[in-house]
Design a protein around this motif. Sequence first.
Motif, PDB file in Angstrom:
ATOM      1  N   SER A  17       0.788  -1.232   0.000  1.00 36.31           N
ATOM      2  CA  SER A  17       0.000   0.000   0.000  1.00 36.31           C
ATOM      3  C   SER A  17       0.819   1.281   0.000  1.00 36.31           C
ATOM      4  N   GLU A  18       2.116   1.200   0.188  1.00 36.52           N
ATOM      5  CA  GLU A  18       2.909   2.416   0.341  1.00 36.52           C
ATOM      6  C   GLU A  18       2.800   3.322  -0.890  1.00 36.52           C
ATOM      7  N   TYR A  19       2.915   2.746  -2.076  1.00 29.83           N
ATOM      8  CA  TYR A  19       2.822   3.569  -3.284  1.00 29.83           C
ATOM      9  C   TYR A  19       1.444   4.215  -3.382  1.00 29.83           C
ATOM     10  N   LEU A  20       0.395   3.456  -3.100  1.00 31.38           N
ATOM     11  CA  LEU A  20      -0.961   3.980  -3.220  1.00 31.38           C
ATOM     12  C   LEU A  20      -1.220   5.107  -2.216  1.00 31.38           C
ATOM     13  N   CYS A  21      -0.753   4.923  -0.987  1.00 32.55           N
ATOM     14  CA  CYS A  21      -0.944   5.961   0.036  1.00 32.55           C
ATOM     15  C   CYS A  21      -0.228   7.255  -0.371  1.00 32.55           C
ATOM     16  N   ASN A  22       0.950   7.113  -0.919  1.00 30.82           N
ATOM     17  CA  ASN A  22       1.713   8.302  -1.308  1.00 30.82           C
ATOM     18  C   ASN A  22       1.229   8.889  -2.625  1.00 30.82           C
ATOM     19  N   LEU A  23       0.644   8.061  -3.480  1.00 29.29           N
ATOM     20  CA  LEU A  23      -0.011   8.583  -4.677  1.00 29.29           C
ATOM     21  C   LEU A  23      -1.174   9.488  -4.271  1.00 29.29           C
ATOM     22  N   ALA A  24      -1.907   9.086  -3.245  1.00 25.23           N
ATOM     23  CA  ALA A  24      -3.011   9.916  -2.753  1.00 25.23           C
ATOM     24  C   ALA A  24      -2.501  11.246  -2.198  1.00 25.23           C
ATOM     25  N   ILE A  25      -1.355  11.214  -1.508  1.00 24.97           N
ATOM     26  CA  ILE A  25      -0.757  12.465  -1.022  1.00 24.97           C
ATOM     27  C   ILE A  25      -0.392  13.360  -2.210  1.00 24.97           C
ATOM     28  N   LYS A  26       0.232  12.791  -3.226  1.00 21.97           N
ATOM     29  CA  LYS A  26       0.599  13.558  -4.425  1.00 21.97           C
ATOM     30  C   LYS A  26      -0.638  14.198  -5.044  1.00 21.97           C
ATOM     31  N   GLN A  27      -1.707  13.418  -5.187  1.00 19.09           N
ATOM     32  CA  GLN A  27      -2.926  13.926  -5.806  1.00 19.09           C
ATOM     33  C   GLN A  27      -3.561  15.025  -4.970  1.00 19.09           C
ATOM     34  N   GLN A  28      -3.536  14.864  -3.656  1.00 20.04           N
ATOM     35  CA  GLN A  28      -4.104  15.890  -2.777  1.00 20.04           C
ATOM     36  C   GLN A  28      -3.311  17.195  -2.879  1.00 20.04           C
ATOM     37  N   PHE A  29      -1.989  17.086  -2.870  1.00 20.62           N
ATOM     38  CA  PHE A  29      -1.164  18.291  -2.942  1.00 20.62           C
ATOM     39  C   PHE A  29      -1.226  18.937  -4.322  1.00 20.62           C
ATOM     40  N   ALA A  30      -1.476  18.147  -5.367  1.00 21.74           N
ATOM     41  CA  ALA A  30      -1.640  18.720  -6.699  1.00 21.74           C
ATOM     42  C   ALA A  30      -2.810  19.697  -6.717  1.00 21.74           C
ATOM     43  N   GLU A  31      -3.835  19.400  -5.940  1.00 21.11           N
ATOM     44  CA  GLU A  31      -4.985  20.299  -5.855  1.00 21.11           C
ATOM     45  C   GLU A  31      -4.645  21.597  -5.128  1.00 21.11           C
ATOM     46  N   LEU A  32      -3.526  21.583  -4.410  1.00 23.03           N
ATOM     47  CA  LEU A  32      -3.055  22.801  -3.736  1.00 23.03           C
ATOM     48  C   LEU A  32      -1.980  23.509  -4.561  1.00 23.03           C
ATOM     49  N   GLY A  33      -1.726  22.994  -5.766  1.00 26.43           N
ATOM     50  CA  GLY A  33      -0.739  23.605  -6.637  1.00 26.43           C
ATOM     51  C   GLY A  33       0.683  23.157  -6.391  1.00 26.43           C
ATOM     52  N   VAL A  34       0.855  22.028  -5.700  1.00 27.52           N
ATOM     53  CA  VAL A  34       2.190  21.522  -5.374  1.00 27.52           C
ATOM     54  C   VAL A  34       2.401  20.188  -6.094  1.00 27.52           C
ATOM     55  N   ASN A  35       3.504  20.083  -6.824  1.00 23.84           N
ATOM     56  CA  ASN A  35       3.820  18.853  -7.548  1.00 23.84           C
ATOM     57  C   ASN A  35       4.815  18.020  -6.742  1.00 23.84           C
ATOM     58  N   LEU A  36       4.415  16.838  -6.323  1.00 28.21           N
ATOM     59  CA  LEU A  36       5.261  15.949  -5.540  1.00 28.21           C
ATOM     60  C   LEU A  36       5.553  14.676  -6.326  1.00 28.21           C
ATOM     61  N   ASP A  37       6.658  14.046  -6.023  1.00 24.34           N
ATOM     62  CA  ASP A  37       7.046  12.791  -6.658  1.00 24.34           C
ATOM     63  C   ASP A  37       6.718  11.624  -5.728  1.00 24.34           C
ATOM     64  N   VAL A  38       5.976  10.666  -6.233  1.00 21.22           N
ATOM     65  CA  VAL A  38       5.520   9.554  -5.385  1.00 21.22           C
ATOM     66  C   VAL A  38       6.691   8.735  -4.851  1.00 21.22           C
ATOM     67  N   ASP A  39       7.648   8.417  -5.688  1.00 21.21           N
ATOM     68  CA  ASP A  39       8.791   7.613  -5.241  1.00 21.21           C
ATOM     69  C   ASP A  39       9.587   8.334  -4.154  1.00 21.21           C
ATOM     70  N   HIS A  40       9.722   9.645  -4.300  1.00 20.53           N
ATOM     71  CA  HIS A  40      10.411  10.439  -3.273  1.00 20.53           C
ATOM     72  C   HIS A  40       9.644  10.385  -1.951  1.00 20.53           C
ATOM     73  N   LEU A  41       8.329  10.494  -2.033  1.00 18.20           N
ATOM     74  CA  LEU A  41       7.507  10.428  -0.819  1.00 18.20           C
ATOM     75  C   LEU A  41       7.662   9.076  -0.133  1.00 18.20           C
ATOM     76  N   VAL A  42       7.610   8.003  -0.916  1.00 17.46           N
ATOM     77  CA  VAL A  42       7.767   6.657  -0.347  1.00 17.46           C
ATOM     78  C   VAL A  42       9.120   6.525   0.342  1.00 17.46           C
ATOM     79  N   GLU A  43      10.160   6.997  -0.323  1.00 26.22           N
ATOM     80  CA  GLU A  43      11.513   6.858   0.212  1.00 26.22           C
ATOM     81  C   GLU A  43      11.707   7.620   1.520  1.00 26.22           C
TER      82      GLU A  43
END
Length: 215
Positions: A17-43
Motif C-alpha cells: 500500500s505504500e505507493y498507493l498511500c503516497n499517490l493519494a498524497i501527491k494527488q491531494q497536494f496537486a490540488e493545492l498547486g504543489v507537484n510531488l514525486d511519489v517515489d520520493h515520498l515513499v523513500e
Amino acid sequence: MRKTCLLFDNDGTLVDSEYLCNLAIKQQFAELGVNLDVDHLVEHYRGKKMANILSILSSKHKVPIPDNFLPDYRERVAKLFEKQLKPIKNVELALSKLPQQKAVVSNGPKFKIEHALRLCGLGQYFGERIFSAYDLDKYKPDPEIYLKVAKILGTKPQECVVIEDSITGVMAGSQAGISTLFYNKTHEKHQLTNVTDFEDMADLPQLIANLPSAT
C-alpha cells in the motif's frame, strides 16, 4: 523463552500500500498547486506519522493544509485500495506457515488497517488483534507502542517478534528490545541492534524459527 507472538506492521509489510498511500498524497497536494514525486515520498516518509508528514510538507512547500484535506485523503486512499491493493508477495504463504499468535501494529487508523486486510484476504490471521497508534496514543518510532501491545496481549517482549518494512518501525522494535525482522527490499543502511534484514516473505517462517530463544 520461545517466540510465541508475532507483531506485524501493515502498510508495506502485509499489504502493498505504500505507493498507493503516497499517490493519494501527491494527488491531494496537486490540488493545492504543489507537484510531488511519489517515489520520493515513499523513500522519505514511509512508516511515519501522517500528521508529521503533512506538517513537514506544508512547511516545505509553504501551503496551509485545509480542513478537508485529511478526510478527502482517506477517501482517496480507500478508493485506490479498492481498485489496486494487493498483499505483499508471499506474505500469505508465510502467514499460513506461522502457528504463533499474530497481531497488527500500525501507525495508521484502525479502519484503514481493517479495510486493507479485508481487501487482501488477510484478516483471518489476526482476528481482533489489530492495534492502531491512534488508539494507543503511541506512534512509531516510539518503542512504547510495541511494549504496550505486548502487555495487552499478555506476552513478554522477549517472546515477541516485530516484522517491519521501514526504518521508523524497525527503530520502534529494536529500541523496545524485541527481536525485529526488517523487510528491507531497498537495502536501507542502519546500525540498529537486534535486527535481521530479509527480502522475501517466503523466508519469514525459517527466519523466525532461527531466532535465538531469550532466557
